[in-house]
Write a protein that holds these residues in place. Sequence first.
Motif, PDB file in Angstrom:
ATOM      1  N   PRO A  31      22.058 -37.149 -20.352  1.00 14.59           N
ATOM      2  CA  PRO A  31      22.560 -37.998 -21.446  1.00 14.59           C
ATOM      3  C   PRO A  31      21.965 -39.405 -21.439  1.00 14.59           C
ATOM      4  O   PRO A  31      21.746 -39.988 -22.509  1.00 14.59           O
ATOM      5  CB  PRO A  31      24.078 -38.042 -21.184  1.00 14.59           C
ATOM      6  N   TYR A  33      18.922 -40.309 -20.495  1.00 13.97           N
ATOM      7  CA  TYR A  33      17.586 -40.240 -21.085  1.00 13.97           C
ATOM      8  C   TYR A  33      17.686 -40.098 -22.604  1.00 13.97           C
ATOM      9  O   TYR A  33      16.928 -40.726 -23.352  1.00 13.97           O
ATOM     10  CB  TYR A  33      16.803 -39.069 -20.504  1.00 13.97           C
ATOM     11  N   TYR A  34      18.636 -39.295 -23.049  1.00 18.39           N
ATOM     12  CA  TYR A  34      18.762 -39.037 -24.489  1.00 18.39           C
ATOM     13  C   TYR A  34      19.159 -40.300 -25.246  1.00 18.39           C
ATOM     14  O   TYR A  34      18.568 -40.644 -26.267  1.00 18.39           O
ATOM     15  CB  TYR A  34      19.783 -37.928 -24.736  1.00 18.39           C
ATOM     16  N   PHE A  35      20.144 -41.010 -24.733  1.00 18.34           N
ATOM     17  CA  PHE A  35      20.652 -42.167 -25.464  1.00 18.34           C
ATOM     18  C   PHE A  35      19.832 -43.438 -25.242  1.00 18.34           C
ATOM     19  O   PHE A  35      19.871 -44.344 -26.074  1.00 18.34           O
ATOM     20  CB  PHE A  35      22.114 -42.424 -25.086  1.00 18.34           C
ATOM     21  N   ASP A  37      16.224 -43.671 -24.576  1.00 15.48           N
ATOM     22  CA  ASP A  37      14.951 -43.701 -25.298  1.00 15.48           C
ATOM     23  C   ASP A  37      14.521 -42.341 -25.842  1.00 15.48           C
ATOM     24  O   ASP A  37      13.491 -42.233 -26.485  1.00 15.48           O
ATOM     25  CB  ASP A  37      13.831 -44.272 -24.417  1.00 15.48           C
ATOM     26  N   ARG A  38      15.326 -41.324 -25.570  1.00  9.68           N
ATOM     27  CA  ARG A  38      15.077 -39.966 -26.087  1.00  9.68           C
ATOM     28  C   ARG A  38      13.705 -39.420 -25.699  1.00  9.68           C
ATOM     29  O   ARG A  38      13.169 -38.516 -26.345  1.00  9.68           O
ATOM     30  CB  ARG A  38      15.251 -39.928 -27.616  1.00  9.68           C
ATOM     31  N   GLY A  39      13.137 -39.973 -24.645  1.00 14.56           N
ATOM     32  CA  GLY A  39      11.868 -39.469 -24.144  1.00 14.56           C
ATOM     33  C   GLY A  39      12.100 -38.332 -23.149  1.00 14.56           C
ATOM     34  O   GLY A  39      13.243 -37.991 -22.833  1.00 14.56           O
ATOM     35  N   LYS A  64       8.677 -46.311 -19.274  1.00 19.16           N
ATOM     36  CA  LYS A  64       8.703 -46.090 -20.708  1.00 19.16           C
ATOM     37  C   LYS A  64       7.657 -45.039 -21.069  1.00 19.16           C
ATOM     38  O   LYS A  64       6.669 -44.853 -20.356  1.00 19.16           O
ATOM     39  CB  LYS A  64       8.418 -47.399 -21.443  1.00 19.16           C
TER      40      LYS A  64
END
Length: 197
Positions: A31, A33-35, A37-39, A64
């Motif tokens: 979660p 990673y998803y919230f 930068d969604r990378g 990044k």
Amino acid sequence: MYVRFFKRCIDFIASLILLPFFCIIYVVLAPFYYFMDRGPMFYSGKRLGQYGEPFHMHKFRSMKVNAPDIRLSDGSTYNGDDDPRVTRLGRFLRKTSLDEIPQILNVLKGDMSLIGPRPDPMDWMDRYKDEEKVFLNVRPGITGYNQAYYRNSADAQEKIENDVFYANNISFGLDVRIVLKTIKTVLMRENVNVTRE
């Protein structure tokens, strides 16, 4: 006998035992990673493996997306605490060494060992002297002599010399000492960042 058989048996059994731990960390981190930068969660860099064969080493991504490669003057990777490429989550993962957890999959597959020389980028092959290449006979490790005792404080040449020392002195006793020292190094956060010019 230890190097050729028992070390691999220990690696395989230990990686199976640690696999559920990897799964738990994966579920907890997903979660974030998803919230944030969604990378992608994983970074898989091409590294020199045993006998110089290339393999993809897995890590939880700490930078990044599409961050540039920054090297120090000795060719080693920049790990400064002020590195703008590193995400907030990535700083936490690096300081706790949780970014290395996916390498359990590399150990299970046989690309890596729990303990061994840290795998170098592919372009490092040309910098090794012939007598230094002995450490390439050993599977690279998640941790090792250099990581346990020096972490990021050793420069490129010192790292190679430490890896050669390990390859020439590998034993069950040395591996046990490395594991214990690694735990202390991680808990005390010793030599996490490197700022050599």
